[in-house]
Design a protein around this motif. Structure first.
Motif, PDB file in Angstrom:
ATOM      1  N   PRO A  28       0.802  -1.238   0.000  1.00  0.00           N
ATOM      2  CA  PRO A  28       0.000   0.000   0.000  1.00  0.00           C
ATOM      3  C   PRO A  28       0.827   1.276   0.000  1.00  0.00           C
ATOM      4  CG  PRO A  28       0.021  -0.955   2.190  1.00  0.00           C
ATOM      5  CD  PRO A  28       0.666  -1.959   1.272  1.00  0.00           C
ATOM      6  N   THR A  29       2.105   1.210   0.377  1.00  0.00           N
ATOM      7  CA  THR A  29       2.912   2.432   0.446  1.00  0.00           C
ATOM      8  C   THR A  29       3.940   2.520  -0.677  1.00  0.00           C
ATOM      9  OG1 THR A  29       4.570   1.433   1.919  1.00  0.00           O
ATOM     10  CG2 THR A  29       2.662   2.477   2.952  1.00  0.00           C
ATOM     11  N   ALA A  30       3.888   1.595  -1.625  1.00  0.00           N
ATOM     12  CA  ALA A  30       4.877   1.593  -2.706  1.00  0.00           C
ATOM     13  C   ALA A  30       4.845   2.907  -3.469  1.00  0.00           C
ATOM     14  CB  ALA A  30       4.597   0.431  -3.659  1.00  0.00           C
ATOM     15  N   GLY A  31       6.005   3.492  -3.680  1.00  0.00           N
ATOM     16  CA  GLY A  31       6.120   4.707  -4.482  1.00  0.00           C
ATOM     17  C   GLY A  31       5.825   5.993  -3.744  1.00  0.00           C
ATOM     18  N   LEU A  32       5.453   5.917  -2.456  1.00  0.00           N
ATOM     19  CA  LEU A  32       5.165   7.126  -1.690  1.00  0.00           C
ATOM     20  C   LEU A  32       6.420   7.589  -0.939  1.00  0.00           C
ATOM     21  CD1 LEU A  32       1.698   6.241  -0.109  1.00  0.00           C
ATOM     22  CD2 LEU A  32       2.152   7.500  -2.220  1.00  0.00           C
ATOM     23  N   ILE A  71      -3.832  -7.887   6.950  1.00  0.00           N
ATOM     24  CA  ILE A  71      -2.733  -8.601   6.295  1.00  0.00           C
ATOM     25  C   ILE A  71      -2.020  -7.613   5.392  1.00  0.00           C
ATOM     26  CG2 ILE A  71      -2.094 -10.493   4.757  1.00  0.00           C
ATOM     27  CD1 ILE A  71      -4.600 -11.974   5.674  1.00  0.00           C
ATOM     28  N   LEU A  72      -0.747  -7.378   5.668  1.00  0.00           N
ATOM     29  CA  LEU A  72       0.040  -6.380   4.942  1.00  0.00           C
ATOM     30  C   LEU A  72       1.159  -7.061   4.171  1.00  0.00           C
ATOM     31  CD1 LEU A  72       0.885  -3.380   4.434  1.00  0.00           C
ATOM     32  CD2 LEU A  72       2.238  -3.545   6.537  1.00  0.00           C
ATOM     33  N   VAL A  73       1.103  -6.949   2.849  1.00  0.00           N
ATOM     34  CA  VAL A  73       2.174  -7.448   1.990  1.00  0.00           C
ATOM     35  C   VAL A  73       3.083  -6.276   1.647  1.00  0.00           C
ATOM     36  CG1 VAL A  73       2.753  -8.557  -0.202  1.00  0.00           C
ATOM     37  CG2 VAL A  73       0.659  -9.204   1.000  1.00  0.00           C
ATOM     38  N   THR A  74       4.370  -6.407   1.938  1.00  0.00           N
ATOM     39  CA  THR A  74       5.276  -5.289   1.669  1.00  0.00           C
ATOM     40  C   THR A  74       6.717  -5.758   1.572  1.00  0.00           C
ATOM     41  OG1 THR A  74       6.005  -3.110   2.453  1.00  0.00           O
ATOM     42  CG2 THR A  74       5.544  -4.758   4.121  1.00  0.00           C
ATOM     43  N   HIS A  75       7.516  -4.963   0.846  1.00  0.00           N
ATOM     44  CA  HIS A  75       8.969  -5.165   0.827  1.00  0.00           C
ATOM     45  C   HIS A  75       9.650  -4.268   1.860  1.00  0.00           C
ATOM     46  CE1 HIS A  75       8.176  -6.946  -3.210  1.00  0.00           C
ATOM     47  NE2 HIS A  75       9.235  -7.663  -2.906  1.00  0.00           N
ATOM     48  N   MET A  86      10.735  -3.563   5.177  1.00  0.00           N
ATOM     49  CA  MET A  86      10.936  -4.302   6.414  1.00  0.00           C
ATOM     50  C   MET A  86      10.686  -3.437   7.649  1.00  0.00           C
ATOM     51  SD  MET A  86      11.519  -7.347   5.512  1.00  0.00           S
ATOM     52  CE  MET A  86      11.223  -7.677   3.789  1.00  0.00           C
ATOM     53  N   GLU A  87      10.930  -2.141   7.534  1.00  0.00           N
ATOM     54  CA  GLU A  87      10.683  -1.253   8.675  1.00  0.00           C
ATOM     55  C   GLU A  87       9.182  -1.178   8.986  1.00  0.00           C
ATOM     56  OE1 GLU A  87      13.244  -0.726   6.596  1.00  0.00           O
ATOM     57  OE2 GLU A  87      14.709  -0.979   8.192  1.00  0.00           O
ATOM     58  N   GLU A  88       8.343  -1.130   7.939  1.00  0.00           N
ATOM     59  CA  GLU A  88       6.893  -1.140   8.140  1.00  0.00           C
ATOM     60  C   GLU A  88       6.454  -2.399   8.876  1.00  0.00           C
ATOM     61  OE1 GLU A  88       5.286   1.331   4.217  1.00  0.00           O
ATOM     62  OE2 GLU A  88       4.957  -0.822   4.377  1.00  0.00           O
ATOM     63  N   ILE A  89       6.971  -3.520   8.402  1.00  0.00           N
ATOM     64  CA  ILE A  89       6.638  -4.804   9.017  1.00  0.00           C
ATOM     65  C   ILE A  89       7.085  -4.825  10.478  1.00  0.00           C
ATOM     66  CG2 ILE A  89       7.300  -7.243   9.043  1.00  0.00           C
ATOM     67  CD1 ILE A  89       5.386  -6.931   6.890  1.00  0.00           C
ATOM     68  N   ALA A  90       8.326  -4.406  10.704  1.00  0.00           N
ATOM     69  CA  ALA A  90       8.916  -4.484  12.039  1.00  0.00           C
ATOM     70  C   ALA A  90       8.122  -3.687  13.061  1.00  0.00           C
ATOM     71  CB  ALA A  90      10.360  -3.993  12.001  1.00  0.00           C
ATOM     72  N   THR A 105      18.813 -13.145   3.833  1.00  0.00           N
ATOM     73  CA  THR A 105      19.694 -12.766   2.724  1.00  0.00           C
ATOM     74  C   THR A 105      19.692 -13.831   1.639  1.00  0.00           C
ATOM     75  OG1 THR A 105      21.117 -11.500   4.220  1.00  0.00           O
ATOM     76  CG2 THR A 105      22.057 -12.130   2.086  1.00  0.00           C
ATOM     77  N   GLU A 106      19.730 -15.099   2.041  1.00  0.00           N
ATOM     78  CA  GLU A 106      19.704 -16.204   1.077  1.00  0.00           C
ATOM     79  C   GLU A 106      18.432 -16.178   0.234  1.00  0.00           C
ATOM     80  OE1 GLU A 106      20.039 -19.748   3.331  1.00  0.00           O
ATOM     81  OE2 GLU A 106      22.122 -19.390   3.953  1.00  0.00           O
ATOM     82  N   LEU A 107      17.351 -15.676   0.833  1.00  0.00           N
ATOM     83  CA  LEU A 107      16.060 -15.649   0.146  1.00  0.00           C
ATOM     84  C   LEU A 107      15.803 -14.325  -0.575  1.00  0.00           C
ATOM     85  CD1 LEU A 107      13.921 -17.407   2.914  1.00  0.00           C
ATOM     86  CD2 LEU A 107      14.748 -18.404   0.778  1.00  0.00           C
ATOM     87  N   GLY A 108      16.847 -13.503  -0.682  1.00  0.00           N
ATOM     88  CA  GLY A 108      16.736 -12.249  -1.411  1.00  0.00           C
ATOM     89  C   GLY A 108      16.112 -11.114  -0.633  1.00  0.00           C
ATOM     90  N   LEU A 109      16.121 -11.223   0.697  1.00  0.00           N
ATOM     91  CA  LEU A 109      15.550 -10.196   1.549  1.00  0.00           C
ATOM     92  C   LEU A 109      16.602  -9.691   2.526  1.00  0.00           C
ATOM     93  CD1 LEU A 109      12.234 -12.074   2.390  1.00  0.00           C
ATOM     94  CD2 LEU A 109      12.482 -10.190   0.776  1.00  0.00           C
ATOM     95  N   ALA A 110      16.239  -8.676   3.292  1.00  0.00           N
ATOM     96  CA  ALA A 110      17.147  -8.144   4.304  1.00  0.00           C
ATOM     97  C   ALA A 110      16.349  -7.806   5.549  1.00  0.00           C
ATOM     98  CB  ALA A 110      17.872  -6.901   3.798  1.00  0.00           C
ATOM     99  N   ALA A 111      16.961  -8.012   6.700  1.00  0.00           N
ATOM    100  CA  ALA A 111      16.320  -7.628   7.949  1.00  0.00           C
ATOM    101  C   ALA A 111      16.236  -6.106   8.014  1.00  0.00           C
ATOM    102  CB  ALA A 111      17.123  -8.170   9.130  1.00  0.00           C
TER     103      ALA A 111
END
Length: 290
Positions: free
Chosen positions: A171-175, A199-203, A205-209, A240-246
């Motif tokens: 929902p916040t992509a590009g903002l 349910i929030l789908v996002t890349h 990580m700070e939003e998720i955290a 990292t192995e899965l293409g993500l970062a904490a």
């Protein structure tokens, strides 16, 4: 009883063609009322395909989806009803705006619910408030709004149905950061007010955290992690192995430990890291004074 449950859910695109692809693979999943769930995964991992099953937009190739114990595809009428109970906000939802005014766009869902005109009007104003949309914009064309205003109008259109479950895909992509923070704050306000499941789908990580109770990590169509943010973000090497970062705070806390400054475990937000560093500084100051 779980609010939404999937059993051996699978979805295969282009079956029987050279382009056949398994997007969701044998997923068993449950979520309860009032939970705030974050879904993460690399691009193409199957996140968007998965969530589109939760309100019946997509039908499983195999397996089932249940809402409050009933298969959402048990009848056509029940599938239709589920789409009012489980609201889905797509990525870049502003491209779905189509009415002549913002008011009419937000009112589209409530009108399809056959609500009375006064109830529709009440829903529109309530949803605009939750989405942070100024009432002065309701009479304007949605196509004349700014990017952030369009995003809020589109989210309001889903919130106006007062869904028990609100699902948002990026929902916040590009903002800008301010716009991102405001959108998330509005979503949290809706959740709190209605005891809704989110349910929030996002890349991001700070939003998720900062916000979720639980994280689902999807990779190649399967759930590979389902745990608290603290436990998921403690697995930085696996992410990292899965293409993500904490989150950056978790990575910084880990780096400080390597350098001999242990800020403690379970740190994954800026606020937690700041508090831990202040406590360390206080202890060091006390030792120096002693």
């Amino acid at each position: 009883m779980s609010l939404i449950k999937t059993e051996k859910l699978s979805h295969i695109y282009s079956i029987g063609t050279p382009f056949e692809r398994v997007a969701v693979n044998n997923i068993d999943f449950e979520i309860n009322k009032g939970e705030f769930l974050g879904i993460i995964g690399a691009t193409g991992s199957g996140k968007s395909t998965f969530i589109q099953h939760l309100n019946g937009l997509l039908k499983p190739t195999e397996g089932s989806v249940f809402y409050d114990g009933t298969d959402i595809h048990s009848t056509k009428q029940y599938t239709r009803d589920i789409r009012f109970k489980v609201g889905l906000v797509f990525q870049y939802p502003e491209y779905q705006l189509f009415e002549s005014t913002v008011f009419d766009d937000i009112a589209f869902g409530p009108k399809n619910m056959k609500l009375s005109e006064p109830d529709v009007r009440e829903r529109v104003y309530e949803a605009a408030g939750f989405a942070g949309l100024d009432e002065s914009l309701l009479s304007k064309s949605p196509f004349g709004l700014s990017g952030g205003e369009k995003r809020r109008a589109a989210i309001a259109g889903v919130i106006a149905m007062r869904p028990d479950v609100l699902i948002l895909d990026e929902p916040t992509a590009g903002l800008d950061p301010g716009g991102q923070a405001e959108i998330i704050r509005n979503i949290v306000n809706y959740k709190t007010s209605h005891n809704a499941t989110v349910i929030l789908v996002t890349h991001n990580m700070e939003e998720i955290a900062r916000n979720v109770d639980r994280i689902l990590l999807i990779n190649r169509g399967s759930i590979v992690m389902d745990d608290t943010p603290a436990r998921v973000f403690s697995e930085s090497s696996r992410l990292t192995e899965l293409g993500l970062a904490a989150p950056k705070a978790a990575l910084l806390a880990e780096r400080l430990r390597v350098l001999g400054l242990d800020a403690g475990q379970g740190i994954y937000t800026t606020e937690q890291l700041r508090k831990a560093l202040c406590e360390i500084k206080g202890l060091q100051g006390g030792n120096a004074h002693a």
